[in-house]
Design an enzyme around this catalytic site. Structure first.
Site, PDB file in Angstrom:
ATOM      1  CB  CYS A 163      74.049 -44.790 -72.820  1.00 22.36           C
ATOM      2  SG  CYS A 163      73.876 -44.501 -71.060  1.00 22.36           S
TER       3      CYS A 163
HETATM    4  C1  UGA Z   1      69.913 -46.207 -72.902  1.00 21.12           C
HETATM    5  C2  UGA Z   1      69.236 -47.589 -72.986  1.00 21.12           C
HETATM    6  O1  UGA Z   1      67.875 -47.449 -73.365  1.00 21.12           O
HETATM    7  C3  UGA Z   1      69.321 -48.311 -71.634  1.00 21.12           C
HETATM    8  O2  UGA Z   1      68.774 -49.606 -71.756  1.00 21.12           O
HETATM    9  C4  UGA Z   1      70.791 -48.408 -71.236  1.00 21.12           C
HETATM   10  O3  UGA Z   1      70.935 -49.030 -69.975  1.00 21.12           O
HETATM   11  C5  UGA Z   1      71.366 -47.011 -71.144  1.00 21.12           C
HETATM   12  O4  UGA Z   1      71.251 -46.379 -72.440  1.00 21.12           O
HETATM   13  C6  UGA Z   1      72.823 -47.159 -70.749  1.00 21.12           C
HETATM   14  O5  UGA Z   1      73.619 -47.654 -71.541  1.00 21.12           O
HETATM   15  O6  UGA Z   1      73.132 -46.935 -69.564  1.00 21.12           O
HETATM   16  P1  UGA Z   1      69.136 -43.789 -72.044  1.00 21.12           P
HETATM   17  O7  UGA Z   1      70.398 -43.276 -72.659  1.00 21.12           O
HETATM   18  O8  UGA Z   1      68.779 -43.354 -70.672  1.00 21.12           O
HETATM   19  O9  UGA Z   1      69.156 -45.405 -72.002  1.00 21.12           O
HETATM   20  O10 UGA Z   1      67.969 -43.306 -72.980  1.00 21.12           O
HETATM   21  P2  UGA Z   1      66.905 -43.936 -73.988  1.00 21.12           P
HETATM   22  O11 UGA Z   1      65.568 -43.884 -73.371  1.00 21.12           O
HETATM   23  O12 UGA Z   1      67.365 -45.230 -74.517  1.00 21.12           O
HETATM   24  O13 UGA Z   1      66.951 -42.843 -75.148  1.00 21.12           O
HETATM   25  C7  UGA Z   1      68.159 -42.579 -75.859  1.00 21.12           C
HETATM   26  C8  UGA Z   1      67.934 -41.545 -76.922  1.00 21.12           C
HETATM   27  O14 UGA Z   1      67.132 -42.076 -77.978  1.00 21.12           O
HETATM   28  C9  UGA Z   1      67.192 -40.286 -76.462  1.00 21.12           C
HETATM   29  O15 UGA Z   1      67.835 -39.162 -77.021  1.00 21.12           O
HETATM   30  C10 UGA Z   1      65.788 -40.437 -77.009  1.00 21.12           C
HETATM   31  O16 UGA Z   1      65.163 -39.221 -77.271  1.00 21.12           O
HETATM   32  C11 UGA Z   1      66.076 -41.199 -78.302  1.00 21.12           C
HETATM   33  N1  UGA Z   1      64.931 -42.001 -78.780  1.00 21.12           N
HETATM   34  C12 UGA Z   1      64.481 -43.062 -78.057  1.00 21.12           C
HETATM   35  C13 UGA Z   1      64.336 -41.696 -80.008  1.00 21.12           C
HETATM   36  O17 UGA Z   1      64.737 -40.738 -80.701  1.00 21.12           O
HETATM   37  N2  UGA Z   1      63.304 -42.486 -80.458  1.00 21.12           N
HETATM   38  C14 UGA Z   1      62.847 -43.552 -79.760  1.00 21.12           C
HETATM   39  O18 UGA Z   1      61.910 -44.232 -80.242  1.00 21.12           O
HETATM   40  C15 UGA Z   1      63.443 -43.842 -78.527  1.00 21.12           C
END
Ligand code: UGA
Length: 445
Positions: free
Chosen positions: A271
């Site tokens: 995403c």
């Molecule tokens: C993300 C959004 O959080 C959802 O709300 C959205 O619906 C989704 O995209 C989408 O567009 O369908 P997702 O891609 O499943 O969800 O993952 P996240 O939990 O948001 O994490 C994304 C990335 O950021 C991961 O690689 C994670 O490791 C990284 N991350 C997250 C960090 O490096 N630090 C953080 O504090 C949080």
């Protein structure tokens, strides 16, 4: 009971379908990929999502869910939900071809339908798509007009992979975009019936605002992570600094908030990378300034190589050194390797002459075709670190958090750890006399 059809059985579609089925709605999931449909019909999930297997089993047993590739079935639905993918085109802009074919298929199925259908666009689409692409296609192929045969709303989703069921059942808010009050009301009623007393705040707005909310939301979260990663890289150079404490300190300011301030090797997944690119391409197309989006991405592009730099400073030279990677998936609790930071990291390590061995609890099968054939794979975390010169923690899986500094010391040839996700307590490693580096932690005493 309301009959729901969901078009596109990827993570968002299947979770949405099974959450409706769980509440007793009669749900049909449609996907053009016959292999995917056969797998689901056999009771198997095409991807990992905690607890979803239980939801699938339960729905099939209760007869509330069925998967098919026969689009004509959509005719019998009261609500149809578009959840098809919107990948990046070669130039980074959005590829709307699946949204287009889903809209055509729905339009065709509405042609001889007598009752109204409520059509929802849940796929992430650039502003104007619902009004200027979906609506005209529905009208053309159904021979009907909006408000006279179908209702139409934009209804973006905010599900995180790995937490998708929780996010479906306890959303912070629901966003509904439409051009007719009647359409907005119909969808509001559907969600009020679904969530009952737990109905979250509902934002009713235009199609375009709903579409924008999704992009603004994802790019803000990505920016927040890139921001803390920029601070982490700065902390690395400042004697006595540690980004974990800095994040804690700023996160307690209610205006900032503590979530999504975990510094690390950067964001990946299906995403953020795609949505940021599409949003930036869209901003350029409408000639508005979007450098914040581009900088967010640039910081992220450089972040995985920080792990290689830290490993290099622990080992002096990576040439001929065995580097163990713990975690490959783009985050924990998923087997998804899309845009995972492990991919560029492996490339960097190999280009500097290192030997790479990797372990992931779920993503090895998906990782193999994406990583250089020289990468070795271990079947447990302990096998992976055994005999290694350095271990880089790439994905924050729970099982890695339990590995003690003493275990690294005993199993590794030259115990040196790079914590790329800040899951370990540096003081424990210091006490155990294990060389330790981490993103955003300055090592000078
Ligand atoms: C993300 C959004 O959080 C959802 O709300 C959205 O619906 C989704 O995209 C989408 O567009 O369908 P997702 O891609 O499943 O969800 O993952 P996240 O939990 O948001 O994490 C994304 C990335 O950021 C991961 O690689 C994670 O490791 C990284 N991350 C997250 C960090 O490096 N630090 C953080 O504090 C949080």
């Amino acid at each position: 009971m309301v009959r729901v059809s969901v078009l596109g059985l990827g993570p968002v579609g299947l979770v949405t379908a099974l959450c409706f089925a769980k509440r007793g709605y009669s749900v049909v999931g449609v996907d053009v990929d016959k292999c995917r449909v056969d797998l689901i019909r056999a009771g198997k999930l095409p991807f990992i999502e905690p607890s979803l297997d239980r939801y699938l089993k339960d729905a099939v047993e209760r007869g509330t869910f069925e998967a098919t590739s026969d689009m004509s079935i959509n005719k019998s639905a009261d609500v149809s939900i578009i959840t098809v993918g919107t990948p990046s085109a070669e130039d980074g802009s959005i590829d709307l071809s699946h949204v287009k074919s889903a809209s055509i298929a729905i339009g065709q199925s509405l042609r001889d339908k007598t009752e109204d259908q409520l059509v929802l666009v849940k796929s992430t689409v650039i502003p104007g798509t619902t009004r200027n692409l979906v609506k005209p296609l529905l009208e053309e192929y159904s021979g009907k007009k909006l408000g006279n045969g179908f209702k139409l709303c934009s209804n973006p989703e905010f599900l995180r992979e790995g937490k998708a069921i929780y996010d479906s059942e306890f959303p912070d808010r629901i966003v509904i975009g439409g051009e007719r009050e009647e359409d907005l009301r119909a969808l509001e009623e559907l969600y009020k019936e679904f969530y009952r007393e737990k109905t979250p705040p509902i934002v009713k707005t235009s199609y375009e605002n709903a579409e924008l909310i999704k992009y603004a939301n994802n790019s803000f979260l990505a920016m927040k992570i890139s921001y803390i990663n920029m601070i982490a890289n700065l902390c690395q150079q400042v004697q006595g600094a540690d980004v974990v404490d800095v994040a804690k300190g700023i996160g307690l300011d209610k205006r900032i908030g503590s979530l999504f301030l975990n510094a690390g090797l950067g964001w990946g997944g299906s995403c953020f990378p795609k949505d940021l690119k599409a949003f930036s391409a869209y901003a350029k197309m409408i000639r508005t300034e979007s450098s914040l989006l581009d900088d967010t991405k640039t910081i992220n592009d450089h972040q995985p190589s920080k792990a290689a730099e830290l490993a290099e400073s622990l080992l002096t030279d990576l040439k001929g050194k065995r580097i163990a990677l713990l975690g490959l998936a783009f985050k924990a609790d998923t087997d998804d390797m899309r845009q995972a930071v492990s991919i560029p990291l492996v490339k960097t390590l190999l280009s500097r002459g290192a030997e790479v061995i990797a372990y992931d609890p779920a993503a090895i099968t998906n990782a193999k075709p994406l990583l250089d054939s020289g990468v070795k794979f271990a079947s447990t975390a302990i096998d992976c670190i055994t005999g290694a010169d350095c271990c880089i923690l790439v994905t924050e899986w729970e099982e890695f958090k339990k590995i003690k500094p003493e275990t690294f010391r005993e199993k590794m040839r030259y115990p040196a750890i790079v914590d790329g996700r800040r899951i370990f307590d540096p003081s424990e490693f210091k006490q155990a006399n294990v060389r330790f580096s981490a993103i955003g932690l300055n090592n000078r005493d």
